[in-house]
Design an enzyme around this catalytic site. Structure first.
Site, PDB file in Angstrom:
ATOM      1  N   ILE A 104       0.573  13.364   8.517  1.00  0.00           N
ATOM      2  CA  ILE A 104       0.643  14.476   9.718  1.00  0.00           C
ATOM      3  C   ILE A 104       1.899  15.067  10.134  1.00  0.00           C
ATOM      4  CG2 ILE A 104      -0.220  15.755  11.816  1.00  0.00           C
ATOM      5  CD1 ILE A 104      -2.736  13.960  11.777  1.00  0.00           C
TER       6      ILE A 104
ATOM      7  N   LYS B   7       6.259   1.865  12.781  1.00  0.00           N
ATOM      8  CA  LYS B   7       6.238   2.083  14.169  1.00  0.00           C
ATOM      9  C   LYS B   7       6.398   1.016  15.121  1.00  0.00           C
ATOM     10  CE  LYS B   7       2.081   1.306  12.247  1.00  0.00           C
ATOM     11  NZ  LYS B   7       1.471   2.008  11.166  1.00  0.00           N
TER      12      LYS B   7
ATOM     13  N   VAL C 254       4.230   7.819  12.438  1.00  0.00           N
ATOM     14  CA  VAL C 254       3.206   8.226  13.315  1.00  0.00           C
ATOM     15  C   VAL C 254       2.295   9.119  12.998  1.00  0.00           C
ATOM     16  CG1 VAL C 254       2.498   9.278  15.646  1.00  0.00           C
ATOM     17  CG2 VAL C 254       4.746   8.050  15.572  1.00  0.00           C
TER      18      VAL C 254
ATOM     19  N   THR D 151       0.871  -1.210  -0.020  1.00  0.00           N
ATOM     20  CA  THR D 151       0.087  -0.043   0.019  1.00  0.00           C
ATOM     21  C   THR D 151       1.037   1.157   0.047  1.00  0.00           C
ATOM     22  OG1 THR D 151      -1.499  -1.028   1.220  1.00  0.00           O
ATOM     23  CG2 THR D 151      -1.936   1.160   1.315  1.00  0.00           C
ATOM     24  N   VAL D 152       1.724   1.246   0.906  1.00  0.00           N
ATOM     25  CA  VAL D 152       2.321   2.476   0.961  1.00  0.00           C
ATOM     26  C   VAL D 152       3.768   2.482  -0.078  1.00  0.00           C
ATOM     27  CG1 VAL D 152       4.238   4.003   2.469  1.00  0.00           C
ATOM     28  CG2 VAL D 152       2.238   2.666   3.515  1.00  0.00           C
TER      29      VAL D 152
ATOM     30  N   LYS E 153       2.736   3.981  18.777  1.00  0.00           N
ATOM     31  CA  LYS E 153       3.017   5.528  18.234  1.00  0.00           C
ATOM     32  C   LYS E 153       2.913   6.369  19.634  1.00  0.00           C
ATOM     33  CE  LYS E 153       0.234   4.574  13.832  1.00  0.00           C
ATOM     34  NZ  LYS E 153      -0.969   4.664  13.464  1.00  0.00           N
TER      35      LYS E 153
HETATM   36  P1  NAP Z   1       1.401  -3.956   3.044  1.00  0.00           P
HETATM   37  O1  NAP Z   1       0.692  -3.385   2.065  1.00  0.00           O
HETATM   38  O2  NAP Z   1       1.187  -5.163   3.548  1.00  0.00           O
HETATM   39  O3  NAP Z   1       3.056  -4.116   2.095  1.00  0.00           O
HETATM   40  C1  NAP Z   1       4.192  -4.843   2.842  1.00  0.00           C
HETATM   41  C2  NAP Z   1       5.281  -4.902   1.385  1.00  0.00           C
HETATM   42  O4  NAP Z   1       6.333  -5.546   2.265  1.00  0.00           O
HETATM   43  C3  NAP Z   1       4.645  -5.842   0.475  1.00  0.00           C
HETATM   44  O5  NAP Z   1       5.193  -5.500  -0.640  1.00  0.00           O
HETATM   45  C4  NAP Z   1       5.342  -7.202   0.783  1.00  0.00           C
HETATM   46  O6  NAP Z   1       5.808  -7.940  -0.248  1.00  0.00           O
HETATM   47  C5  NAP Z   1       6.644  -6.420   1.502  1.00  0.00           C
HETATM   48  N1  NAP Z   1       7.230  -7.484   2.343  1.00  0.00           N
HETATM   49  C6  NAP Z   1       6.661  -7.924   3.580  1.00  0.00           C
HETATM   50  N2  NAP Z   1       7.691  -8.887   4.191  1.00  0.00           N
HETATM   51  C7  NAP Z   1       8.350  -9.022   3.394  1.00  0.00           C
HETATM   52  C8  NAP Z   1       9.606  -9.661   3.331  1.00  0.00           C
HETATM   53  N3  NAP Z   1      10.119 -10.697   4.481  1.00  0.00           N
HETATM   54  N4  NAP Z   1      10.801  -9.629   2.471  1.00  0.00           N
HETATM   55  C9  NAP Z   1      10.546  -8.687   1.220  1.00  0.00           C
HETATM   56  N5  NAP Z   1       9.379  -7.967   1.294  1.00  0.00           N
HETATM   57  C10 NAP Z   1       8.556  -8.110   2.259  1.00  0.00           C
HETATM   58  O7  NAP Z   1       1.837  -2.816   3.947  1.00  0.00           O
HETATM   59  P2  NAP Z   1       1.873  -1.447   3.983  1.00  0.00           P
HETATM   60  O8  NAP Z   1       0.356  -0.989   4.432  1.00  0.00           O
HETATM   61  O9  NAP Z   1       2.327  -0.913   2.829  1.00  0.00           O
HETATM   62  O10 NAP Z   1       2.365  -0.870   5.277  1.00  0.00           O
HETATM   63  C11 NAP Z   1       3.915  -0.595   5.149  1.00  0.00           C
HETATM   64  C12 NAP Z   1       4.585  -0.169   6.548  1.00  0.00           C
HETATM   65  O11 NAP Z   1       3.919   1.199   6.427  1.00  0.00           O
HETATM   66  C13 NAP Z   1       4.249  -0.783   7.873  1.00  0.00           C
HETATM   67  O12 NAP Z   1       5.262  -0.535   8.677  1.00  0.00           O
HETATM   68  C14 NAP Z   1       2.787   0.026   8.448  1.00  0.00           C
HETATM   69  O13 NAP Z   1       2.736  -0.052   9.662  1.00  0.00           O
HETATM   70  C15 NAP Z   1       3.306   1.064   7.924  1.00  0.00           C
HETATM   71  N6  NAP Z   1       2.316   2.303   7.673  1.00  0.00           N
HETATM   72  C16 NAP Z   1       1.297   1.891   6.893  1.00  0.00           C
HETATM   73  C17 NAP Z   1       0.255   2.772   6.842  1.00  0.00           C
HETATM   74  C18 NAP Z   1      -1.083   2.358   5.973  1.00  0.00           C
HETATM   75  O14 NAP Z   1      -2.082   3.332   5.746  1.00  0.00           O
HETATM   76  N7  NAP Z   1      -1.014   1.492   5.011  1.00  0.00           N
HETATM   77  C19 NAP Z   1       0.278   4.010   7.368  1.00  0.00           C
HETATM   78  C20 NAP Z   1       1.410   4.543   7.991  1.00  0.00           C
HETATM   79  C21 NAP Z   1       2.158   3.550   8.510  1.00  0.00           C
HETATM   80  P3  NAP Z   1       4.651  -8.729  -1.300  1.00  0.00           P
HETATM   81  O15 NAP Z   1       3.809  -7.530  -1.946  1.00  0.00           O
HETATM   82  O16 NAP Z   1       5.218  -9.685  -1.990  1.00  0.00           O
HETATM   83  O17 NAP Z   1       3.682  -9.313  -0.328  1.00  0.00           O
HETATM   84  N1  HSE Z   2      -2.948   0.927  10.777  1.00  0.00           N
HETATM   85  C1  HSE Z   2      -2.765   2.005  11.027  1.00  0.00           C
HETATM   86  C2  HSE Z   2      -3.905   3.040  11.166  1.00  0.00           C
HETATM   87  C3  HSE Z   2      -2.077   2.662   9.850  1.00  0.00           C
HETATM   88  O1  HSE Z   2      -5.099   2.572  11.176  1.00  0.00           O
HETATM   89  O2  HSE Z   2      -3.655   4.260  11.696  1.00  0.00           O
HETATM   90  C4  HSE Z   2      -1.336   4.058   9.847  1.00  0.00           C
HETATM   91  O3  HSE Z   2      -0.340   3.792  10.879  1.00  0.00           O
END
Ligand code: NAP
Ligand code: HSE
Length: 442
Positions: A137, A106, A133, A16-17, A206
């Site tokens: 923002i 986080k 966090v 997603t990110v 956070k």
């Molecule tokens: P996600 O959609 O689950 O994507 C995770 C990515 O990492 C996928 O591409 C996955 O590969 C890859 N990955 C996971 N384990 C791996 C490994 N062992 N080796 C290589 N690649 C690996 O997660 P996300 O929502 O983007 O979130 C990513 C980070 O941002 C997390 O720490 C989350 O807490 C943080 N975050 C997310 C949001 C949000 O709104 N989503 C907001 C703030 C912070 P595959 O695609 O092949 O499965």
């Molecule tokens: N799962 C987290 C949330 C993503 O819902 O706030 C952002 O860190």
């Protein structure tokens, strides 16, 4: 045409990110180069499965499962994989190779931040984490830089988008918990394991990060008091609404200094709480986040915006990437973490606030007096009592042989309130203690 040098950027994670980071890097390459003074060259995107269906924003030829090799060729590493391992190992390898690191993780920082920041300082690299966090923002930089000359006294925020989305949907359109969680997951807000969101782990992580920055103290995550939202039923939300409150999952970090009670330290806690509808935090809708910061000089500040989502979180990641890139171009020592104050972590029993206690009681004479006596016995002053007013159907009727009793208290010590609730549960006339919610922001 200006000839820029190139900075090699490795992206760990293409979900997603990550996909949104890649999209911005590619779509805005020229503008970013002009802002940084160097071309930002995305050299690869490490994922688990290169064959998985994913966003077209990531060119297929950049995908790899060989994160180690990718890291070794990079000036800057962006970690948006999530989880503890292998993210911890990869970030360690990146810092040891001299690369700066940008992360949104986080969970990793709250559990292993101390070791990673120490390593970064030792090798002269930087670890950036604005996206960790409150999504888009800007809150890390304001705490670390803008307020560096002030004394923060309290932080109160909605820092988990998923739970705010769920509570908001339950409040406004009557969705069930499960329905709202399914939509939050579909929209990409929830963690891979949404337990992290609904049970308050994500918000606690956070809160720990914010508290560490604000109070210059190493925060032990296991000392952060944590309650999730599973116990917040549609009925609890309806009761709160009728009483003029919204229910929000709050993260609070507070400096408490009360020598008379031997209290001197920091309280960091996450729980669902009642917020008056008139309070700005009550107006935070959907997956948005907001963080109130109170500081001695600055007074009250509020930071508000999108707390989750791919493009939104990528915005914060890109901000860190531009900062890291500029440091590569211009040089400079960067910033170390500051933990010199090392304040004690206080248990939740040290706090003082007001409460709403909802009871199911026998609907018969004398019950109110016996309930009131329990509060008085523990020096908890009652502010209001409502009987039979709050039912999910909105009627003023009692339920058969029982009635719903809502008791609002004046400010009381948490330890006194806990003793009160324990004794209320023992009363014969009390069928159940339906909910105990703290009131914040009143
Ligand atoms: P996600 O959609 O689950 O994507 C995770 C990515 O990492 C996928 O591409 C996955 O590969 C890859 N990955 C996971 N384990 C791996 C490994 N062992 N080796 C290589 N690649 C690996 O997660 P996300 O929502 O983007 O979130 C990513 C980070 O941002 C997390 O720490 C989350 O807490 C943080 N975050 C997310 C949001 C949000 O709104 N989503 C907001 C703030 C912070 P595959 O695609 O092949 O499965
Ligand atoms: N799962 C987290 C949330 C993503 O819902 O706030 C952002 O860190």
């Amino acid at each position: 045409m200006i000839e820029y040098r190139s900075l090699r950027v490795a992206l760990l994670g293409g979900g997603t990110v990550g996909a949104n980071v890649a999209r911005r890097l590619i779509d805005h390459a020229d503008e970013l180069a002009a802002r940084v003074g160097a071309h930002i060259d995305l050299i690869g995107v490490a994922v688990r499965d290169v064959k998985a269906t994913r966003s077209p924003a990531i060119p297929a030829h950049l995908l790899t499962t060989d994160a180690e090799s990718l890291i070794l060729g990079a000036d800057i590493v962006i970690e948006v994989m999530g989880g503890i391992e292998p993210a911890r190992t990869y970030i360690t390898a990146a810092l040891q190779s001299g690369a700066d690191v940008v992360t949104a993780n986080k969970a990793l920082l709250a559990n292993h931040g101390t070791e990673l920041f120490a390593l970064a300082e030792r090798v002269g690299a930087q670890l950036y984490y604005e996206a960790a966090v409150a999504g888009a923002i800007p809150i890390i930089r304001p705490l670390r830089d803008s307020l560096a000359g002030d004394n923060v006294t309290r932080i109160m925020g909605i820092v988990n988008g998923t739970t705010n989305f769920i509570l908001d949907r339950m409040d406004t359109d009557g969705s069930t918990f499960d329905e709202a969680l399914a939509v939050a997951t579909e929209l990409g807000y929830a963690e891979a394991d949404p337990t992290a969101d609904v049970d308050g782990f994500d918000a606690a992580q956070k809160a720990a990060i914010l508290a560490g920055l604000a109070f210059h103290t190493t925060i032990d995550l296991s000392s952060v008091h944590r309650e999730g939202i599973r116990g917040v039923s549609g009925e609890v939300i309806a009761l709160a609404s009728k009483a003029g409150y919204a229910v929000k999952l709050l993260a609070i970090a507070e400096r408490l200094d009360n020598p008379a009670d031997g209290i001197d330290g920091v309280s960091v806690r996450v729980y669902p709480a009642l917020i008056p509808r008139t309070h700005p935090l009550a107006a935070v809708r959907g997956a948005n986040n907001a963080v109130f910061v109170e500081a001695e000089g600055a007074g009250s500040l509020m930071f508000y915006g999108a707390g989750a989502g791919g493009p939104e979180t990528a915005s914060a990641v890109l901000g860190d990437l531009v900062s890291a890139s500029r440091r590569h171009v211009i040089g400079g020592p960067g910033l170390a973490e500051s933990t010199h104050a090392n304040l004690a972590m206080l248990p939740v029993s040290a706090i003082t606030t007001s409460y709403h206690v909802t009871l199911e009681v026998a609907d018969e004479p004398g019950v109110l007096a016996s309930v009131a006596k329990v509060f008085a016995d523990h020096s908890v002053s009652v502010e209001l009592v409502e009987q039979g007013l709050f039912t999910s159907e909105g009627s003023a009727a009692s339920k058969g042989q029982t009635a719903t009793l809502v008791i609002g208290t004046h400010r009381a010590k948490e330890s006194d309130l806990a003793a009160t609730v324990a004794d209320l549960a023992k009363l014969k006339a009390v069928t159940s203690v339906t909910s105990v919610l703290r009131i914040e922001g009143a």
